[in-house]
Design a protein around this motif. Structure first.
Motif: not given
Lengths: 327, 492
Positions: A56-62, A282-293
């Motif tokens: 989930m956080l991989n793409l948060g780094i860039p 990171l919050t903005l990146t994880l928001a995508g995962s949250l929507l997925n779930f």
């Protein structure tokens, strides 16, 4: 993780002077990240694991690196609209020349950073609005990226791919990287003496000039740093995706601005928070995962990011207003 | 060393121009080691400009700066700091986003490296404790979070801190403006201690009591020149006022061609009550009157003009306005002109309703309005469709007058509109204002130039956001205006 928690000064009753609002405001970004993570944990407890977080956080780094780059520019009261296409450009260079002719690739990336420094110099010397200059640069980087890779392709250098897919013990690599970025930038910008000068030239440029500091130098330093972090962002992105595309960093411009603001930064006045910016990204990146779930289509992702931004900014406004009433 | 009266800093024949305005007209000025020089003068006398020159933040057009007996070429802020010249400017110059300690580093680049915050914090805490005992300011507090009085305390204390460069001269420009009398007393006593130790100080203040009590020597500035300079014991309050206002005998000439209308014969157009005024005094303007607003700049005049302007279109508490209002801004670059537009468009913008034919604006009507006013007010340009920036500053200001006077507004409020305007233009505009007032227009005129008040039928003097004097034109005198603007809050 609190960016403005201070070294204690025992002899002065400082607590009476510092406002609780300052702490609340600083805690907001961390709070919003915690809420998103809690949401994910509640929907899918298995996601909060070594591999889940890694994924989930991989793409948060860039994104975090691009957000940091944007934050440097915002610190001196400017805005960088070109960071997204710059990341695309770096990605294209990394997936082609950096793999096939590393020396040439490195020279190109170095020159790109020099261009960023020049942009800062032009903005200061000609006193043109940064929005105008970086809007122009947006198209320059985009054009160069398309020239290098007219269609998606290329391949990440092996070392880069290996580095971005490191398996660290116990704590996932992206978490460690995020911590490292936040700590490094926090130290450089918030703790060193020249960092104070850099922030000060965003807070009251006239006062800095009157004290004999060069605003030209601070502007060029900040844009150079933005260039460096932009390059790091592009490299990190290609290390993860393994191949490039001229539009790969398209969303990064707005995402980076949102990340800075979400992390407690303000558009003018040199008020920024490096730790907050990384958390915001990171919050903005994880928001995508949250929507997925939540089984909501990824099409809503941008909307959800906007909603988070609105909620957090509204909370900040409420705190500010309460604080004013207390005074 | 100290037997000779060494001049720490001296200026010879310093001149500074801003466009057509001569801010400093050849000033000779000297400060000796171990003395405190009080500097007084009315608005625009050139005090602040002079101090900017001494501090190295403004380069004079002409003249010599001598520090410690050496003429300084290429004098700059950096050199001034190295030579120990510090300045606390009138507008606060701390960075609001930094902590108190970080702001100390801004002034002292030498505090760097390991534990620099702690060292900077200790430096400022020591200084604050010395000047303002029991200050309750934490070095790690963010400046923007501090109330304005504490910010000023930090800024003043910062100017007295010493690291590797010596402290030779501290310039304090209105240092007590945000301090209560207790803190102001602490600061001024500290100034005496510093001066006794051999450093020098320049003290600028509009509180004449402070100047008389705490300086060794007093200099009076007027129209960009030092007009009086003597030991402080040679002055008293009334002598200072006289020096600031020119010769003692110089009463205001009342322009004879205006026959003062007795108050109350015409209808009341504006009635305004300043928000901070506790007594029942109102600002009243009748039809056909020119009403002057005087006092030191920033004492509430602009605020009341703006609330009168707002009061014409919406309900504002304490303000009643009967007719449409037009505003002539003083800061023409930021509040006045539209820099990308032509002169004609700049004039027509206040009269769009009158320039319509059908649903669209008629450029023919716009040109006609512009040409009428070009003749009336003599705007020097070959073509009114040229860009407004092609005009000189004075002519740009004339265009702004044309905008207001060409409109249907019966009330015109003017926010120090003659800033940076040459004398000839001023005289032309004065005539025009009087002519317009005769036709029944009402003018509210805030000015920082006392002489302009001659043109007014009635003058209100403002101090700290309140009307402190209400002078009909018969009683108007320069001394009276200065006296009421400089009177202290505490009884002298």
């Amino acid at each position: 993780m609190n960016p403005v928690s201070n070294q204690s000064t025992a002899r002065i009753p400082s607590a009476a002077i510092r406002t609780p609002g300052r702490f609340l405001r600083a805690a907001l970004p961390a709070l919003s990240l915690a809420l998103v993570i809690l949401g994910i944990a509640w929907l899918n407890p298995r996601a909060i694991s070594y591999f889940g977080l890694n994924l989930m956080l991989n793409l948060g780094i860039p994104v975090a690196l691009a957000t940091t780059a944007q934050m440097f520019v915002i610190t001196v009261n400017d805005l960088d609209l070109s960071i997204g296409t710059f990341v695309s450009f770096v990605g294209c260079v990394a997936a082609t020349w950096l793999r096939d002719a590393p020396a040439l690739g490195a020279i190109i990336l170095f020159s790109a950073i020099c261009v960023y420094a020049t942009v800062g110099a032009v903005i200061y010397l000609r006193s043109v609005p940064s929005i105008v200059v970086t809007l122009g640069m947006l198209f320059v980087w985009q054009g160069l990226a398309i020239l290098i890779l007219p269609k998606p392709g290329g391949k990440a250098p092996v070392w880069l791919h290996d580095f971005m897919n490191l398996r660290t013990p116990y704590v996932p690599f992206p978490v460690l990287t995020a911590l490292a970025i936040a700590a490094l930038v926090h130290f450089g910008l918030m703790r060193t003496s020249y960092g104070a000068i850099l922030r000060g030239s965003g807070g009251n440029p006239n006062a800095m000039a009157r004290a004999g500091w060069s605003l030209f130098k601070t502007k060029v330093v900040m844009f150079t740093l933005a260039g460096i972090f932009g390059v790091l962002s592009g490299l990190a992105l290609i290390g993860l995706t393994t191949s490039a595309d001229a539009n790969i960093g398209k969303g990064y411009t707005l995402l980076s601005i949102a990340g800075v603001i979400l992390g407690g930064g303000e558009f003018v006045g040199g008020r920024v928070s490096p730790v907050g910016a990384v958390i915001g990204a990171l919050t903005l990146t994880l928001a995508g995962s949250l929507l997925n779930f939540m089984r909501i289509s990824p099409d809503w992702q941008v909307g959800a990011q906007g909603a988070i931004l609105i909620v957090v900014l509204a909370a900040r406004a409420v705190i500010n207003r309460a604080e004013r009433r207390l005074r | 060393m100290r037997e000779l009266p060494v001049n720490t800093v001296s200026l010879d024949g310093v001149e500074k121009h801003f466009g057509a305005v001569r801010a400093l007209a050849g000033v000779d000025f000297a400060v000796r080691a171990g003395e405190c020089v009080g500097l007084v003068g009315h608005n625009g006398a050139g005090k602040s400009t002079l101090m900017h020159v001494v501090a190295g933040t403004l380069i004079p057009d002409r003249g010599r700066i001598v520090i410690e007996g050496e003429a300084r070429q290429a004098y700059s802020v950096v050199l001034a700091h190295k030579l120990g010249v510090r300045c606390v400017f009138q507008e606060l110059s701390l960075c609001p986003n930094l902590t108190v300690a970080e702001n100390v580093h801004v002034l002292h680049p030498s505090i760097a490296g390991w534990r620099w915050r702690k060292r900077a914090g200790e430096l400022i805490r020591g200084e604050l404790e010395e000047i303002f005992p029991d200050h309750r300011i934490a070095p790690d507090a963010i400046v923007g979070d501090l109330p304005i009085g504490k910010r000023q305390m930090v800024e003043v204390a910062r100017a007295f801190t010493v690291t590797k460069d010596p402290l030779r001269l501290v310039i304090l420009d209105e240092p007590t403006s945000s301090l209560d009398s207790h803190r102001a007393g602490q600061l001024l006593s500290h100034v005496r201690r510093v001066v006794a130790a051999g450093a020098s100080c320049i003290l600028i203040s509009h509180l004449l009591g402070e100047i008389l009590e705490y300086s060794d020597r007093i200099m009076v500035m007027r129209d960009g020149l030092v007009v009086a300079s003597d030991n402080a014991t040679q002055f008293d309050r009334s002598k200072l006022m006289t020096a600031m206002g020119g010769a003692a005998a110089r009463r205001m000439r009342l322009a004879e061609q205006i026959i003062a209308t007795p108050r109350g014969t015409t209808a009341v157009r504006v009635r305004a009550h300043p928000a901070t005024q506790s007594d029942g005094i109102h600002l009243v303007a009748h039809e056909g009157e020119i009403v002057g607003l005087a006092g030191l700049s920033g004492h509430g005049q602009t605020e009341i003009l703006l609330s009168i302007f707002n009061g014409a279109t919406r309900r504002v508490p304490g303000i009643s306005v009967t007719d449409p209002v037009a505003l002539i801004a003083g800061d023409r670059q930021s509040d006045g002109i539209f820099p990308l537009w032509s002169i004609a468009k700049n004039i027509g913008i206040r009269s769009l309703a009158a320039l319509r034919s059908g649903y669209l604006l008629s450029s023919e009507l716009e040109d006609r309005l512009a040409e009428r006013w070009q003749k009336r007010i003599k705007i020097h340009t070959p073509n009114m469709r040229n860009n407004i920036l092609s005009l000189s500053g004075g002519n740009q200001q004339k265009a702004l007058f044309a905008r207001a006077l060409g409109s249907e507004a019966k009330i015109v409020v003017m926010d120090d509109p003659m800033r940076g305007v040459d004398v000839n233009t001023k005289l032309e505009v004065y005539d025009l204002i009087r002519a317009e007032a005769r036709t029944g227009r009402t003018f509210l005129w805030y000015t920082t130039e006392i002489e302009e008040l001659q043109n007014c039928d009635h003058v209100y003097v403002f101090r700290n956001g309140r009307i402190v004097a209400d002078l009909p034109r018969g009683e108007l005198s320069e001394e009276l205006v200065i006296q009421s603007s400089f009177q202290e809050g505490t009884t002298p």
